[in-house]
Write a protein that holds these residues in place. Structure first.
Motif, mmCIF file in Angstrom:
data_model
loop_
_atom_site.group_PDB
_atom_site.id
_atom_site.type_symbol
_atom_site.label_atom_id
_atom_site.label_comp_id
_atom_site.label_asym_id
_atom_site.label_seq_id
_atom_site.Cartn_x
_atom_site.Cartn_y
_atom_site.Cartn_z
ATOM 1 N N UNK A 115 0.757 -1.126 -0.038
ATOM 2 C CA UNK A 115 0.032 -0.173 -0.049
ATOM 3 C C UNK A 115 0.874 1.394 -0.095
ATOM 4 N N UNK B 137 4.097 1.749 1.651
ATOM 5 C CA UNK B 137 5.163 0.660 1.304
ATOM 6 C C UNK B 137 5.918 1.599 0.050
ATOM 7 N N UNK C 251 8.170 4.071 1.431
ATOM 8 C CA UNK C 251 9.335 3.416 2.091
ATOM 9 C C UNK C 251 10.403 3.005 0.877
ATOM 10 N N UNK D 92 11.948 9.783 8.661
ATOM 11 C CA UNK D 92 12.534 8.843 9.363
ATOM 12 C C UNK D 92 12.979 7.715 8.638
ATOM 13 N N UNK D 93 12.321 7.385 7.307
ATOM 14 C CA UNK D 93 12.974 6.704 6.479
ATOM 15 C C UNK D 93 14.111 7.494 5.521
ATOM 16 N N UNK E 153 17.217 6.940 7.001
ATOM 17 C CA UNK E 153 17.746 5.557 7.210
ATOM 18 C C UNK E 153 19.023 5.299 6.313
ATOM 19 N N UNK F 210 10.764 -6.563 -1.827
ATOM 20 C CA UNK F 210 9.603 -5.774 -2.030
ATOM 21 C C UNK F 210 10.054 -4.381 -2.116
ATOM 22 N N UNK F 211 10.876 -3.840 -1.452
ATOM 23 C CA UNK F 211 11.304 -2.373 -1.518
ATOM 24 C C UNK F 211 12.110 -1.974 -3.010
#
Lengths: 387, 387, 387, 387
Positions: free
Chosen positions: D63, D66, D69, D96-97, D100, D224-225
């Motif tokens: 969704x 995702x 991200x 936040x992402x 990373x 998946x990313x």
């Protein structure tokens, strides 16, 4: 000619029953609607009943492969030594993810038409007592073979390691004794033997597996790959980390209900019967089964060797166009070497073997090979009659 | 064992495609909603295209049998002499309605495994030049036989009589040259070869048939049996006589769209192929086809004689429970004497014959008879390969 | 502007819930499939529970109007004297059918904005002790008025006559004490307060009503108008007289299940609340309710007088196009004189009155009339709050 | 009281049309079935048409969150300096992402009831010419505010940086000029303004964004990313990286078809009208809109301040139970401070504002606050009439 009906006898997604399709067409609720919150909790509880475990399973919001990636990301830490059992394409693939996170990955590889002997796992632990994780594929969908997870789990448990099981195409079609597998992370998905939509994974996480993930500083958070984020998502008091896939949850709930209502024992027997009929039919048709050892053959998908010189795509295309039957071919390294007939969930019905044998037989003949369709169908029905 | 899938290979209702089922699940519109008024008009126009006629067909809001009763009530007047052609159960039954309204009904009856020779119709007119109506069943569903409507229509036309045709289980599965049938009233229904829901009839009414009904003082009005009431119901400017069956209309529209999109020629060829495969398969299995003359056998349903001493219900029950295949038995006078395999609409697919032959063969064996399933399937596939 | 959503607030068909639509989209079973035979029996039993009667209701395979025609054809014999109570368009219409079969029909007619006083029925019996049948419309859908069936039934029963009740748009939205109505034939249909598809009727037949029909030599047999033919159709041991409307039966079963699950008391309260809110809202908007006497107003549909000089079609068209709300106009003699807002089954929800008041108010203003939308909505919500 | 109908006027998922639901209930095809491969290509092409871009969008199988991200994981490299624009909860979360993966993240934060002034972005570039990526949320669903993406894109483009846009709840409800946004990655999802199922993201990737991801050594692969993995998944010649979410793809295709058929201009106008009616209605009801500046208010979701002392959950619960209307509350830091009414896709219909105003007004009154429902509805309809 236009085909009004087509039989999906593939390695999955394997179709869905009308009841599951009706569920998928339900109005899309907002995920914070109390009606959906309740329905999500019910779905998790149905999954727990299907898993026959004490803890509530986790729903990961991506298809089986995403659930598997999440296990590697969440449970394999920088200090882990992973014994990766490879008896097929998917076992090989798991090593890729394991290496991304582990200190070391040891591949224990066997021929893709066989299964990993549990004794070899025992040996591996003997050689490398520092192994902390064992990864195994229950059913290798690309070759229709199974590993003896019960035995491997016992060994792994004895050595105090975590077992990661890819049971995507086994669960729901064969007995899976999750409660006996000790410290484990087991992944399945709705689109194979449960007859649901692809898009979700269903994870069993043992208590110690939860503890390991919590102790892993690299375990993802605020990520689709986080298992920890979703641990309590089934509780009405906890928010969803992000919007769950509402429609897919409807489908998962419907197929879990049907699985439990039919009864796991009946479901497994239905798959076993379809498998035996397909195996017998294929051999009588004149084909060679992929796995020489019957114990290695899955109840959920049957692989046969492609006769020499035969074009896999042409066989499948003929079966689809002329007989309305869709079967699968090889995958990855196995491409062009085999054909696969799925009997998973809705495609594991008595005469599925008859349809498969007839469609493949017609295709082989049309492409110049021999195929004894009459004997194939007789052998398939004989297997059904034996029960 | 629980069956997740069941094949409806009966004499109809014969199931529906997913597209038709989706249409049936559409929100129920109020019949006076302009969106429904428009949709009704489209449906009537699609029916016209399917009938390949100039005039717009009439939709009667009751299943095929209601449409047939309406033709008798509306078109057979107190002065009419009806020649009722009887080659099966339904032909026999039509005489009941005809007698309710006619001055006299003459039954021309032949064996139920044969068809009415057109020459006998010609003779009948010679004997009774006062015949004003001829009633004929195109396909006798209960015995899988067809009459030569083209020839009978030509004779009827020559004698200036009205032809009433029960084409319920023929239209949509075999060529129907409605435009060539002269002064006629033809009834079909969605639930057979069109793959729609039971609950409606579709009527072709020629111009002279309209004139006859208008001239009939006993023709019903303000009644479910009135054809006249619904003559203009497809026009946006005319009110519906009563509330039409909204959901069933959705289904009818959907299956007419699919019929036209696949193309009548393709559809008929698909039925013919399924019929030939079923006939060949049944004979190779060891069964005797009901109608000795191939020209008498329908493309839409195949009847076979039940072997001596075999219990029809037991055969059908075994096929349903053990093979997931539903076939039909006899009806009325034919009860217990035959088995029928439908290949109508969605059930006329290439391997339907293979499923039928296998399921019936397994049942016969289980009940102590011989059945050569292998040969049956080989013969069925050979018929398919011949095309 | 394209409207993505439209509210059906008409006099019916009144739409369906998602659960009912899902049922309508179920695979079409053959009617002789044991699964359908069982489902049909369940449906009849659910109808019995909804009717709260001892005998099993009869399903007639045509919409409400067909069920009504069938009562006249089956239960009114050549010796009968019928007292036909006329307080609206449908009562007037029933006289047409009654005259087709009766020795004599006496119309007791009152203004279409009122109901038949029970005392007038008593008087009629005094004048004509030979009356054998009384026909009454429970709710006159075209004008939103109700008759006091309880009182009329008591009188009819005392005079040993048969009561025929058209409860098509009352049953499922208001209490119907069928068991207390003595010798009676009561007709309802799924497409109004039950929220099902049009295409079926549901008949309560008392024991004496069965005896009367059996004694009537003119009662239809082998006909869509036969009630007797279908008496035992719900028994697995009896054949269906003709193919039942499979899809519509699915819908009927689904809506009966929902009716019983919600609970008749709750359902009636929901309709009553929606009616009161609509009535209060309409009056505060500035409109005059059709029936001056509150006791005459139905809980299932509200009729208001069209303001002078206002074009009914223009009002409805504006409401539909600009507000996405579909309401009904007048019917027959009442055409152009009133507007109707249905609150039947799925359309009897709390804010339906708010939608109706707003849509009609906007339309009136756009067409030059005054309408106090704010007060209308306030009055509607006040009525809801009163409960 | 049992509610037969419920209006989803939340911040999304916002429900689906019957056509979309019918698509979701379609039989689940195997993803390698040529029919699905073709359907997937069509879906991607429809997305391209909806995006009005030259390149084919990428479908990420998770969704919206995702998809977001994935943009951070794929497009933000270890050398990047990210300017993260924060005007709400989601903007805050993106940081936040970004942290990373980035070398440095600079948050440019404003009040959550306002939008980021483009001039501040210009200043940021002046201060830090080493900014390589700008991240912006188009519509902040949790507070119903929008940022001026057109202006921010122009500045970003001028400084040669990549723009990452979260357009999840804007696209499909407001004009999005993707082609004018230069080097960009734009994420949307079906479950908001398109009225589809949650479970997928739809990504626009400009040519330079592709080049950046390919040059990023840390961009995920076999994950998946991974956006790169799915770049060519719509081509029949390329395999899917893993099993796509078949059912969700059906839903996406259906809602893209409807979006294009209604016409983007009409769709946007429908949302704008619903927003204005809701805003006007809420103010007249006596509420204060969350964002003081009209230019900051979204066309897709309207936020209002919760009156002092009012319990947000109690308001929403009353609206749901008594009025059948579901609205949203606050999220994260905004919890308990506001109410939100969505008008997205199927919930952006003319009278949605009337339903929202009535339901909220009734709840406020029941909880002891004042609410002028009549004026609220009048103001809402006046806004509709203005067009």
């Amino acid at each position: 000619m236009t085909l009004p009906l087509q039989f999906n006898l593939t390695g999955g997604p394997s179709g869905a029953t009308p009841a599951t399709l009706a569920a998928l067409g339900r109005p899309i609720l907002n995920h914070l609607d109390p009606a959906f919150v309740e329905l999500y909790a019910q779905t998790a509880e149905l999954a727990r009943q299907a898993f026959e475990t004490a803890g509530t399973p986790v729903i990961v919001h991506g298809e089986g492969v995403v659930g598997l990636e999440a296990t590697a990301a969440s449970a394999i830490g920088a200090d882990d030594v992973v014994l990766n059992l490879v008896s097929g394409v998917f076992g090989k693939g798991y090593g890729y993810w394991a290496r991304r996170y582990a200190r070391e990955v040891i591949d224990l590889e066997v021929g893709y038409d066989s299964s990993v002997p549990p004794a070899r796992v025992e040996e591996a632990f003997r050689d490398r007592p520092d192994i902390t994780v064992v990864a195994v594929v229950h059913c290798e969908t690309p070759s229709g073979t199974v590993n003896d997870v019960d035995a491997i789990a016992a060994i792994t448990h004895r050595h105090d390691a975590l077992l990661i099981v890819d049971s995507v195409s086994a669960f729901g079609g064969m007995p899976c004794r999750l409660r006996d597998w000790g410290d484990s992370l087991v992944v399945t998905a709705p689109q194979k033997c449960l007859g649901g939509p692809p898009g979700l994974s269903l994870l069993h996480v043992s208590d110690r597996a939860w503890a390991r993930m919590e102790a892993n500083p690299n375990a993802p958070r605020a990520s689709i790959l986080s298992i920890l984020d979703w641990r309590d998502a089934h509780l009405a008091t906890k928010p969803f980390p992000f919007t769950p896939s509402v429609t897919d949850i409807y489908g998962l709930r419907a197929c879990l209900q049907q699985y439990l209502q039919e009864g796991p024992g009946n479901v497994h027997q239905r798959h076993r019967l379809a498998a035996r009929a397909t195996q017998a039919g294929a051999e009588a048709l004149g084909l060679t089964l992929w796995a020489p050892d019957p114990a290695t053959r899955s109840d959920t998908v049957t692989a046969v060797r492609l006769p020499d010189g035969m074009d896999e795509r042409a066989v499948r295309e003929h079966a689809r166009v002329n007989s309305g039957v869709l079967v699968s071919g090889g995958h990855g390294d196995l491409s062009g070497r085999l054909l696969r007939v799925g009997h998973m969930g809705p495609s594991a019905f008595p005469l599925s073997a008859v349809l498969a044998v007839t469609a493949i037989g017609r295709a082989l003949r049309a492409l110049g090979a021999k195929a004894d369709i009459g004997s194939g169908v007789e052998a398939a029905t004989a297997a059904l009659d034996e029960g």
